[in-house]
Design a protein around this motif. Structure first.
Motif, PDB file in Angstrom:
ATOM      1  N   VAL A  68      41.748  38.732  48.214  1.00 30.15           N
ATOM      2  CA  VAL A  68      41.444  39.828  47.182  1.00 30.15           C
ATOM      3  C   VAL A  68      40.879  40.975  47.917  1.00 30.15           C
ATOM      4  N   THR A  69      41.134  42.102  47.417  1.00 30.53           N
ATOM      5  CA  THR A  69      40.524  43.406  47.875  1.00 30.53           C
ATOM      6  C   THR A  69      39.924  44.157  46.624  1.00 30.53           C
ATOM      7  N   MET A  70      38.892  45.002  46.809  1.00 33.46           N
ATOM      8  CA  MET A  70      38.165  45.559  45.959  1.00 33.46           C
ATOM      9  C   MET A  70      37.719  46.802  46.645  1.00 33.46           C
ATOM     10  N   PHE A  71      37.638  48.146  45.875  1.00 27.18           N
ATOM     11  CA  PHE A  71      37.336  49.460  46.144  1.00 27.18           C
ATOM     12  C   PHE A  71      35.971  49.504  46.186  1.00 27.18           C
ATOM     13  N   ALA A  72      35.276  48.769  47.157  1.00 25.84           N
ATOM     14  CA  ALA A  72      33.836  48.683  47.192  1.00 25.84           C
ATOM     15  C   ALA A  72      33.139  50.075  47.274  1.00 25.84           C
ATOM     16  N   THR A  73      32.294  50.415  46.276  1.00 27.86           N
ATOM     17  CA  THR A  73      31.266  51.452  46.594  1.00 27.86           C
ATOM     18  C   THR A  73      29.938  51.046  46.283  1.00 27.86           C
ATOM     19  N   ASP A  74      28.976  52.097  46.111  1.00 28.07           N
ATOM     20  CA  ASP A  74      27.798  51.876  45.761  1.00 28.07           C
ATOM     21  C   ASP A  74      27.465  51.508  44.115  1.00 28.07           C
ATOM     22  N   ARG A  75      28.678  51.650  43.446  1.00 32.19           N
ATOM     23  CA  ARG A  75      28.513  51.301  42.092  1.00 32.19           C
ATOM     24  C   ARG A  75      29.235  50.093  41.749  1.00 32.19           C
ATOM     25  N   THR A  76      29.791  49.398  42.526  1.00 33.61           N
ATOM     26  CA  THR A  76      30.626  48.119  42.160  1.00 33.61           C
ATOM     27  C   THR A  76      29.720  46.787  42.541  1.00 33.61           C
ATOM     28  N   MET A  77      30.152  45.827  42.185  1.00 32.09           N
ATOM     29  CA  MET A  77      29.692  44.495  42.741  1.00 32.09           C
ATOM     30  C   MET A  77      29.594  44.468  44.221  1.00 32.09           C
ATOM     31  N   VAL A  78      28.585  44.195  44.651  1.00 34.31           N
ATOM     32  CA  VAL A  78      28.178  44.173  46.036  1.00 34.31           C
ATOM     33  C   VAL A  78      29.061  43.171  46.983  1.00 34.31           C
ATOM     34  N   PRO A  79      29.618  43.757  48.170  1.00 32.39           N
ATOM     35  CA  PRO A  79      30.953  42.846  48.647  1.00 32.39           C
ATOM     36  C   PRO A  79      30.173  41.399  49.043  1.00 32.39           C
ATOM     37  N   HIS A  80      29.086  41.130  49.516  1.00 34.43           N
ATOM     38  CA  HIS A  80      28.601  39.845  49.851  1.00 34.43           C
ATOM     39  C   HIS A  80      28.623  38.941  48.696  1.00 34.43           C
ATOM     40  N   GLU A  81      28.441  39.396  47.586  1.00 35.74           N
ATOM     41  CA  GLU A  81      28.403  38.616  46.385  1.00 35.74           C
ATOM     42  C   GLU A  81      29.782  38.142  46.089  1.00 35.74           C
ATOM     43  N   LEU A  82      30.755  39.233  46.261  1.00 35.37           N
ATOM     44  CA  LEU A  82      32.287  39.073  45.921  1.00 35.37           C
ATOM     45  C   LEU A  82      32.638  38.171  46.809  1.00 35.37           C
ATOM     46  N   ALA A  83      32.288  38.436  48.309  1.00 37.26           N
ATOM     47  CA  ALA A  83      32.733  37.400  49.241  1.00 37.26           C
ATOM     48  C   ALA A  83      32.450  35.943  48.949  1.00 37.26           C
ATOM     49  N   ARG A  84      31.303  35.772  48.455  1.00 34.05           N
ATOM     50  CA  ARG A  84      30.986  34.463  48.149  1.00 34.05           C
ATOM     51  C   ARG A  84      31.489  33.707  46.928  1.00 34.05           C
ATOM     52  N   ALA A  85      31.701  34.710  45.783  1.00 36.29           N
ATOM     53  CA  ALA A  85      32.447  34.112  44.711  1.00 36.29           C
ATOM     54  C   ALA A  85      33.722  33.780  44.908  1.00 36.29           C
ATOM     55  N   ALA A  86      34.602  34.767  45.853  1.00 35.26           N
ATOM     56  CA  ALA A  86      35.729  34.347  46.441  1.00 35.26           C
ATOM     57  C   ALA A  86      35.944  33.324  47.055  1.00 35.26           C
ATOM     58  N   GLU A  87      35.319  32.821  47.925  1.00 40.53           N
ATOM     59  CA  GLU A  87      35.136  31.607  48.709  1.00 40.53           C
ATOM     60  C   GLU A  87      34.992  30.505  47.807  1.00 40.53           C
ATOM     61  N   GLU A  88      33.989  30.580  46.890  1.00 42.70           N
ATOM     62  CA  GLU A  88      33.868  29.406  46.025  1.00 42.70           C
ATOM     63  C   GLU A  88      35.111  28.896  45.370  1.00 42.70           C
ATOM     64  N   GLU A  95      53.433  34.211  53.586  1.00 45.37           N
ATOM     65  CA  GLU A  95      52.463  33.010  53.499  1.00 45.37           C
ATOM     66  C   GLU A  95      51.119  33.417  53.065  1.00 45.37           C
ATOM     67  N   GLU A  96      50.817  34.932  52.914  1.00 46.48           N
ATOM     68  CA  GLU A  96      49.533  35.355  52.234  1.00 46.48           C
ATOM     69  C   GLU A  96      49.583  36.638  51.606  1.00 46.48           C
ATOM     70  N   VAL A  97      49.097  36.768  50.238  1.00 44.74           N
ATOM     71  CA  VAL A  97      49.174  37.939  49.445  1.00 44.74           C
ATOM     72  C   VAL A  97      47.717  38.536  49.218  1.00 44.74           C
ATOM     73  N   VAL A  98      47.461  39.506  49.213  1.00 46.66           N
ATOM     74  CA  VAL A  98      45.791  40.050  48.900  1.00 46.66           C
ATOM     75  C   VAL A  98      46.198  40.526  47.375  1.00 46.66           C
ATOM     76  N   LEU A  99      45.437  40.251  46.368  1.00 50.68           N
ATOM     77  CA  LEU A  99      45.568  40.619  45.243  1.00 50.68           C
ATOM     78  C   LEU A  99      44.216  41.406  44.958  1.00 50.68           C
ATOM     79  N   ARG A 100      44.722  42.556  43.970  1.00 47.94           N
ATOM     80  CA  ARG A 100      43.497  43.718  43.604  1.00 47.94           C
ATOM     81  C   ARG A 100      42.597  43.210  42.501  1.00 47.94           C
ATOM     82  N   VAL A 101      41.270  43.305  42.704  1.00 46.07           N
ATOM     83  CA  VAL A 101      40.288  43.069  41.700  1.00 46.07           C
ATOM     84  C   VAL A 101      39.785  44.502  41.256  1.00 46.07           C
ATOM     85  N   PRO A 102      39.292  44.765  39.956  1.00 47.09           N
ATOM     86  CA  PRO A 102      38.829  46.092  39.546  1.00 47.09           C
ATOM     87  C   PRO A 102      37.626  46.615  40.442  1.00 47.09           C
TER      88      PRO A 102
END
Length: 274
Positions: free
Chosen positions: A5-25, A248-255
């Protein structure tokens, strides 16, 4: 097929470390975040999206290496990537150490997606001669690779030059360098020379482009490199099409939103495609 997954991470989005953990889970294979150092207010360069006005998120991006360092300590398996980092706008010696440090902290899970940039005014503030930005990016990556691999690294180029130097830490493993950009002979020659894969943004035109990339790799005496469609909005048909091409790999966009906007999409992707 692995899905990231990829997200346009900013100071107003879900923080990347929480997104990384959620994606891994949920079983996703990778997380990628973008880079813009700043956006000059006065700008003649049109938005890359074709819109009349540049979206505010471009001016609010987090530093990708700092964001991924936070993600590294909250995850164990997921690949952590830049999508994309702009090496022409970065000091290669400082960036080499930052990437190597991140890869050590992440246990060898870093992928460096790089590109040439689209915003001439942004590049100018970094002293980048715009028409030569591809050559600058190339030398910066080659210089970083020398610092990552050689005990006493040196580099002599047009834009980068340093005498034999020590630079530790070294990365935990080989950091794959994935080049983003539109297909064409110049990009494919660069991938074949110093890249480890292609990140086609959006994924359009891949089938037609594959023979050119394969020829460039063969001309350089290399095997075909991975192709990872990036920022994809998935459908079963689209993912099936990519699979038919051997991808073999595709990166999906999340809002680019908060947890309430992102997690339902992540759950939907997981249910439908993992």
């Amino acid at each position: 097929m692995r899905l990231g997954v990829t997200m346009f991470a900013t100071d107003r989005t879900m923080v990347p470390h929480e997104l990384a953990r959620a994606a891994e889970e949920r079983g996703f294979a990778s997380l990628y975040v973008p880079e813009h150092t700043h956006i000059p207010v006065a700008r003649e360069t049109p938005p890359p999206t074709g819109d009349d006005t540049l979206a505010e998120e471009y001016a609010r991006t987090l530093d990708p290496l700092v964001a991924l360092a936070a993600a590294a300590v909250t995850t164990e398996r997921i690949t952590l990537g830049t999508g994309i980092l702009l090496p022409a706008q970065r000091d290669p010696i400082v960036t080499a150490k930052a990437v190597a440090t991140l890869d050590r902290l992440a246990g060898g899970r870093v992928a460096l997606g790089v590109g040439y940039g689209w915003n001439a005014e942004e590049g100018a503030d970094h002293g980048v001669p715009w028409k030569r930005r591809r050559a600058v990016a190339r030398e910066h990556v080659l210089a970083m690779r020398a610092l990552w691999t050689d005990e006493e690294a040196s580099f002599k180029g047009e834009f980068v030059s340093f005498e034999a130097s020590w630079s530790w830490p070294k990365p935990a493993g080989r950091v794959p360098v994935l080049l983003g950009g539109a297909p064409g002979p110049t990009l494919f020659a660069h991938i074949a020379e110093y890249g480890d894969g292609w990140l086609p943004i959006g994924g359009a035109g891949i089938r037609e482009a594959l023979p050119g990339l394969r020829r460039a790799c063969a001309d350089a005496g290399r095997a075909m490199v991975p192709v990872i469609p990036f920022g994809t909005l998935p459908t079963p048909e689209k993912l099936g099409y990519y699979g038919s091409l051997g991808i073999e790999e595709v990166v999906l966009r999340v809002p680019a939103g908060d947890r309430e906007a992102v997690l339902p999409v992540l759950d939907e992707y997981a249910r439908a495609y993992l």
